[in-house]
Motif scaffolding. Sequence first.
Motif, PDB file in Angstrom:
ATOM      1  N   VAL A  25       0.765  -1.298   0.006  1.00  0.00           N
ATOM      2  CA  VAL A  25       0.020   0.155   0.085  1.00  0.00           C
ATOM      3  C   VAL A  25       0.859   1.287   0.230  1.00  0.00           C
ATOM      4  O   VAL A  25       0.874   2.121  -1.033  1.00  0.00           O
ATOM      5  N   ALA A  26       1.640   1.357   1.096  1.00  0.00           N
ATOM      6  CA  ALA A  26       2.125   2.549   1.366  1.00  0.00           C
ATOM      7  C   ALA A  26       3.380   3.098   0.255  1.00  0.00           C
ATOM      8  O   ALA A  26       3.699   4.266  -0.364  1.00  0.00           O
ATOM      9  N   LEU A  27       4.236   1.861  -0.136  1.00  0.00           N
ATOM     10  CA  LEU A  27       5.243   2.019  -0.987  1.00  0.00           C
ATOM     11  C   LEU A  27       4.686   2.288  -2.424  1.00  0.00           C
ATOM     12  O   LEU A  27       5.565   3.204  -3.203  1.00  0.00           O
ATOM     13  N   GLN A  28       3.664   1.969  -2.764  1.00  0.00           N
ATOM     14  CA  GLN A  28       2.955   2.417  -3.923  1.00  0.00           C
ATOM     15  C   GLN A  28       2.093   3.547  -3.795  1.00  0.00           C
ATOM     16  O   GLN A  28       1.555   4.062  -4.867  1.00  0.00           O
ATOM     17  N   ASN A  29       1.888   4.133  -3.040  1.00  0.00           N
ATOM     18  CA  ASN A  29       0.782   5.474  -2.456  1.00  0.00           C
ATOM     19  C   ASN A  29      -0.401   5.058  -2.871  1.00  0.00           C
ATOM     20  O   ASN A  29      -0.808   6.174  -3.641  1.00  0.00           O
ATOM     21  N   LEU A  30      -0.779   4.052  -2.507  1.00  0.00           N
ATOM     22  CA  LEU A  30      -2.211   3.681  -2.934  1.00  0.00           C
ATOM     23  C   LEU A  30      -3.425   4.157  -1.926  1.00  0.00           C
ATOM     24  O   LEU A  30      -2.926   4.119  -0.632  1.00  0.00           O
ATOM     25  N   VAL A  56      -0.254   3.923  16.201  1.00  0.00           N
ATOM     26  CA  VAL A  56       0.199   5.049  15.940  1.00  0.00           C
ATOM     27  C   VAL A  56       1.678   5.143  15.618  1.00  0.00           C
ATOM     28  O   VAL A  56       2.327   5.675  14.528  1.00  0.00           O
ATOM     29  N   ALA A  57       2.358   4.404  16.291  1.00  0.00           N
ATOM     30  CA  ALA A  57       3.745   4.154  16.322  1.00  0.00           C
ATOM     31  C   ALA A  57       4.131   3.336  15.289  1.00  0.00           C
ATOM     32  O   ALA A  57       5.133   3.678  14.362  1.00  0.00           O
ATOM     33  N   TYR A  58       3.193   2.213  14.863  1.00  0.00           N
ATOM     34  CA  TYR A  58       3.779   1.391  13.779  1.00  0.00           C
ATOM     35  C   TYR A  58       3.529   1.770  12.167  1.00  0.00           C
ATOM     36  O   TYR A  58       4.088   1.574  11.317  1.00  0.00           O
ATOM     37  N   LEU A  59       2.476   2.811  12.204  1.00  0.00           N
ATOM     38  CA  LEU A  59       2.124   3.492  10.975  1.00  0.00           C
ATOM     39  C   LEU A  59       2.637   4.827  10.886  1.00  0.00           C
ATOM     40  O   LEU A  59       2.900   5.248   9.703  1.00  0.00           O
ATOM     41  N   GLY A  60       3.266   5.464  11.885  1.00  0.00           N
ATOM     42  CA  GLY A  60       3.759   6.831  11.962  1.00  0.00           C
ATOM     43  C   GLY A  60       5.036   6.904  11.261  1.00  0.00           C
ATOM     44  O   GLY A  60       5.550   7.954  10.977  1.00  0.00           O
ATOM     45  N   CYS A  61       5.535   5.757  11.116  1.00  0.00           N
ATOM     46  CA  CYS A  61       6.979   5.554  10.555  1.00  0.00           C
ATOM     47  C   CYS A  61       6.933   5.564   9.132  1.00  0.00           C
ATOM     48  O   CYS A  61       7.817   5.477   8.667  1.00  0.00           O
ATOM     49  N   ILE A  62       5.847   5.273   8.586  1.00  0.00           N
ATOM     50  CA  ILE A  62       5.745   4.980   7.013  1.00  0.00           C
ATOM     51  C   ILE A  62       5.585   6.101   6.270  1.00  0.00           C
ATOM     52  O   ILE A  62       4.503   6.649   6.406  1.00  0.00           O
ATOM     53  N   PRO A  63       6.349   6.134   5.298  1.00  0.00           N
ATOM     54  CA  PRO A  63       6.204   7.602   4.500  1.00  0.00           C
ATOM     55  C   PRO A  63       4.998   7.273   3.687  1.00  0.00           C
ATOM     56  O   PRO A  63       4.369   6.234   3.490  1.00  0.00           O
ATOM     57  N   ASN A  64       4.120   8.560   3.043  1.00  0.00           N
ATOM     58  CA  ASN A  64       3.084   8.712   2.599  1.00  0.00           C
ATOM     59  C   ASN A  64       1.723   8.326   3.270  1.00  0.00           C
ATOM     60  O   ASN A  64       0.633   8.442   2.901  1.00  0.00           O
ATOM     61  N   MET A  65       1.969   7.972   4.651  1.00  0.00           N
ATOM     62  CA  MET A  65       0.810   7.720   5.641  1.00  0.00           C
ATOM     63  C   MET A  65       0.176   8.958   6.040  1.00  0.00           C
ATOM     64  O   MET A  65       0.787   9.844   6.493  1.00  0.00           O
ATOM     65  N   THR A  66      -1.172   9.012   6.164  1.00  0.00           N
ATOM     66  CA  THR A  66      -1.783   9.960   6.892  1.00  0.00           C
ATOM     67  C   THR A  66      -2.672   9.698   7.958  1.00  0.00           C
ATOM     68  O   THR A  66      -3.197   8.371   7.858  1.00  0.00           O
ATOM     69  N   LEU A  67      -2.510  10.071   9.257  1.00  0.00           N
ATOM     70  CA  LEU A  67      -3.024   9.505  10.420  1.00  0.00           C
ATOM     71  C   LEU A  67      -3.849  10.480  11.032  1.00  0.00           C
ATOM     72  O   LEU A  67      -3.579  11.613  11.184  1.00  0.00           O
ATOM     73  N   MET A  68      -5.220  10.001  11.425  1.00  0.00           N
ATOM     74  CA  MET A  68      -6.379  10.668  12.126  1.00  0.00           C
ATOM     75  C   MET A  68      -6.667  10.009  13.297  1.00  0.00           C
ATOM     76  O   MET A  68      -6.667   8.786  13.420  1.00  0.00           O
TER      77      MET A  68
END
Length: 664
Positions: free
Chosen positions: A433-438, A463-475
């Motif tokens: 997902v994130a690597l391909q910015n889907l 939050v910790a395991y997703l916050g370090c991933i490029p392209n990810m938006t967190l709410m």
Amino acid sequence: MPTPLLDRVRVPADLRNFSAEQLRQLADELRLETVDAVSTTGGHLGASLGVVELTVALHAIFDTPSDRLIWDVGHQAYPHKILTGRRDRIRTLRQGGGLSGFTRRAESEYDPFGAAHSSTSISAGLGMAVARDLLAAQGGGAGGGAGGGAGAVASLPAARVADRSSQAVIAVIGDGAMSAGMAYEAMNNAGAAKSRLIVVLNDNDMSIARPVGAMSAYLSRLISSRPFLSIREVMARLARRFPRPIAEAARRADEYARGMLTGGTLFEEMGFYYVGPVDGHDLDHLLPVLRNLRDAEESGPILLHVVTQKGKGYQPAEAAADKYHGVVKFNVVTGEQAKAPPGPPSYTKVFANALIAEAEADPRIVAVTAAMPGGTGLDAFEKRFPRRSFDVGIAEQHAVTFAAGMACEGLRPFVAIYSTFLQRAYDQVVHDVALQNLPVRFAMDRAGLVGADGATHAGAYDVAYLGCIPNMTLMAASDEVELTHMVATAAAHDSGPIALRYPRGEGTGLEIPARGTVLPIGKGRVLRQGTTIALLSYGTRLAEALRAADELAAQGLSCTVADARFAKPLDTELLERLARTHAVLLTVEEGSVGGFGSLVAHHLAHAGLLDGGLRFRPLTLPDAYIDHDTPRKQYDLAGLNSPQIVQAARDALQHNTTAQPVRA
């Protein structure tokens, strides 16, 4: 109701002196005890009732705890707990300081492997079996004593008692858990490893095959018996003397002949010796088959297929297996479950309604879950949009990549998975997902602490395991209105993956709009303006932050309270303003160390705002597991309720009595 036989059982060894008739009576008493106990505590009822006879038979035949009995998930292990020295505490299930609702190594030697997530039992069991074989080869044995006595229906052979290298390892896995890829990975490895392992497939939906009465029971006893296995081994040795094509043909003839009679060809192809199906409620069938498997001398893994009924023996649970899978306190006579007093809708329901509203307006929106349509609210979505709802089974990895494929083709997939279960698909989130910015939308239910389900189900790490991933938006939603807006925001977000988190339980009682409003990405909001202390909340601790501000104001300390809304990207303008104009800045979140507070600290450090007089304190869940209890008590222990927030703010201020706010 009297339970004379159950009263005689302190540990499973006591069962091994009982006759088959006594074991049948014991099973009836155990079922009654299970129903009565769960009626006072709530918990997983249907699955436990379905394995009563199987539990009795396993403990009567095998030398537990020396023989390793592993329950997949562990939510069906209440009868097991009653028989293994925990009956006096069974009415503390899922209560603070009481028994866990799942198996737990620290709780009993009869729980050799802890669980609460599914599909781990075969992997763990194979690991134990391989360890047994290695230790035996090195001259070390598995410890433990044998139970039973003269005349016992399931007494252990003397040779086996003396030879601990013959220790049995039994993994009990439900057919729902067999939908997870990990189970098949383990079976593939077990078939190649050839270590002696017994897998009991508890088929409680009859989704694989039905038992066919006396003939099925006879065939199962026959093919699991020592004479049959011995003949089979002799024939295998003879076949090895023939040319390879003939030998291979003989092997396949054996497999398919049994497959035609009993089913199980898939398991045979994976290297397992298949036995079954067997009626899992008939001890006359279970006991001899299990005894045969216990005493079998051939190596290699065996799969025993038993067919059971969820809720067996308790009419309300038999009639509505879904409603009695997990229950609150209920009336034993009527089966009526206690109803919660009227209140605001749950966050789960708010999410479902908000998603339905978005899907009404956008036919590209689809929903994916992994065997939790009810738990995530997607059962309501499925009723409205049956062709746009997908339950992929206990297969979180597949769910994420499946959604990624749909996103590639222009759909707008929402993947609704508990925070704690999304951990199982981390590589797919990163790589697929994130690597391909889907633009896959992740809706993470059960964020934060979850009460009676305890540490295994707490949504602490997303939050910790997703916050370090490029392209990810967190709410993170602070209330039910914000959740509605965030569903709309996620639906409109096509520039990459986006995730929203929300807790278990009810909302705050706010009026919910019919459809959410799209929020500006990376922008928070200020709810109360002050001068000395700033409380920056991420998620539903906002209500506690506002209470803390009231308490601090009563003590003469002026507080600003802000809702971050986004952890990534941060609202850096708001963050820097708070840091420059207040003496103390606290972040408050219901997540682990390494989450929102760490992202804030990272930005403040690079902006040079930690070099002056600012006192920054991140308030997170502690770096420890928090056991099952009421959510209020859990958050008290975590230090995230208003009294602890007040104390943290005062402590920070007292360490900085001469500091002035950092000015631009």
